[in-house]
Design an enzyme around this catalytic site. Sequence first.
Site, PDB file in Angstrom:
ATOM      1  CG  ASP A 102      43.487  48.357  38.212  1.00  0.00           C
ATOM      2  OD1 ASP A 102      44.678  48.727  38.218  1.00  0.00           O
ATOM      3  OD2 ASP A 102      43.093  47.290  38.710  1.00  0.00           O
TER       4      ASP A 102
ATOM      5  NE  ARG B 246      31.406  42.945  39.497  1.00  0.00           N
ATOM      6  CZ  ARG B 246      32.104  43.879  40.106  1.00  0.00           C
ATOM      7  NH1 ARG B 246      31.627  45.119  40.200  1.00  0.00           N
ATOM      8  NH2 ARG B 246      33.268  43.620  40.628  1.00  0.00           N
TER       9      ARG B 246
ATOM     10  CG  ASP C  78      33.466  40.510  38.913  1.00  0.00           C
ATOM     11  OD1 ASP C  78      32.353  40.063  39.218  1.00  0.00           O
ATOM     12  OD2 ASP C  78      34.356  40.757  39.744  1.00  0.00           O
TER      13      ASP C  78
ATOM     14  CB  SER D 209      42.104  42.557  44.608  1.00  0.00           C
ATOM     15  OG  SER D 209      40.924  42.667  43.869  1.00  0.00           O
TER      16      SER D 209
HETATM   17  N1  ARG Z   1      34.898  35.387  43.479  1.00  0.00           N
HETATM   18  C1  ARG Z   1      33.794  36.273  43.636  1.00  0.00           C
HETATM   19  C2  ARG Z   1      32.919  36.223  42.411  1.00  0.00           C
HETATM   20  O1  ARG Z   1      33.304  35.750  41.408  1.00  0.00           O
HETATM   21  C3  ARG Z   1      34.234  37.667  43.995  1.00  0.00           C
HETATM   22  C4  ARG Z   1      34.773  38.501  42.883  1.00  0.00           C
HETATM   23  C5  ARG Z   1      35.282  39.802  43.384  1.00  0.00           C
HETATM   24  N2  ARG Z   1      35.488  40.712  42.309  1.00  0.00           N
HETATM   25  C6  ARG Z   1      36.437  41.644  42.293  1.00  0.00           C
HETATM   26  N3  ARG Z   1      36.496  42.386  41.225  1.00  0.00           N
HETATM   27  N4  ARG Z   1      37.304  41.805  43.250  1.00  0.00           N
HETATM   28  O2  ARG Z   1      31.791  36.641  42.461  1.00  0.00           O
END
Ligand code: ARG
Length: 401
Positions: free
Chosen positions: A15, A95, A124, A175
């Site tokens: 990606d 993040r 995210d 993922s």
């Molecule tokens: N649901 C979790 C969160 O919002 C995990 C997110 C995982 N992110 C990813 N890009 N696969 O913090």
Amino acid sequence: MAKELCVLAYSGGLDTSVAIRWIAEKYDVDVIAVAIDVGEEKDYEGIRAKGEQVGAVESIVVDAVDEFYNDYITRALRANLMYENKYPAFTALARPLLAQHQVRVALEKGAKYVAHGCTGKGNDQVRFEVTYQALAPQLKCIAPAREWNMTREQEIDYAEQHGIPVPVGKKSPYSTDTNLWGRSIECGVIEDPSIEAPDDAWEWTVSPQEAPDEPTYVKIAFEKGLPVALDGEQMSGAKLVGKLNEIAGANGVGRVNMMENRLVGIKSRELYETPAATVLLAAHRDIESLCLDRETMHFKPYLELRWSELVYYGLWFTPLREAIDAFMEETQKTVSGEVTVKLYKGNCEAVARKSPNSLYDFGLASYGDEDTFDPSKSKGFIDIWALPAKVTNTVRRKAEE
Ligand code: ARG
């Protein structure tokens, strides 16, 4: 004339590799790829080279593992970071640090844009962009995965046309996102919450059924709320977390399977593997229970809940988060000592603890010969404690007559 610059948070995956070319073409800019190491064990030199190979004018790797531990995980531990009682929120925690480094590079290079590869359905994107806006509101954000409307197949076609290597073999059905504090697994069959997660989703933890038949004990020494030694050996925080991920994972400890409420309003089924976080949070809560007075202990969880929400919601760079951190730090002054944790087939239990600041008084607690407590004092205490209950209930009974 030189083109404007865009600083992309780069993972080395398909990606964000496609994103390098797509952004360059669509926005007519030069892209700088920044890969940030927060403890996922990857070939960062390979990722750096790939960034340039697929079209970045510059490709940078930032080692932020110790920074992630020192500035983020330590605060998460003091505040017992936990979203909806189950998720140690490690993705959310990392993040702002990723975005912070991106912004730093963007300002150093005089870039006009920052970019991330997040979709439009997740948390995210919020966490990245809130951080950009908090730290450098003049930067413009590009979110290719939210803008390009390509299916997986179209993305692969695009990659092939542009000479971007497409991972060979069977694509992982999931993922994932990984850092020192945990690993998340989404997508594929996991999206049906009525079905148990398949074994191949897990990588850091063995199935509890296959864990050793004998328990493993670990001793964790804390100083001011933070772990400083594992089984008597002093080591850096990041190293201690790494070791515990292995030891606890081998005992099947740290699997999380939950329905989660995203900030963007969607419920999602999530799997997490957080062996070290599970052990350290259990041990930390336990040493707190020995060293904190009752009222602090009863009050702290209110702020833990609020702090955890702020972190999950992407509000790291805010005054409330900082103010709660100051409270947390104050509470940890006496939280020192050693906790013994028993790991056994997916279970993790603090079974013994000691501290120079222990508030446990053997003489007060004991029913044995050493008893120093004067029970006759309890009588008067109870009479006064019961007074409001006695009065209100007496009045109520009279009214009912
Ligand atoms: N649901 C979790 C969160 O919002 C995990 C997110 C995982 N992110 C990813 N890009 N696969 O913090």
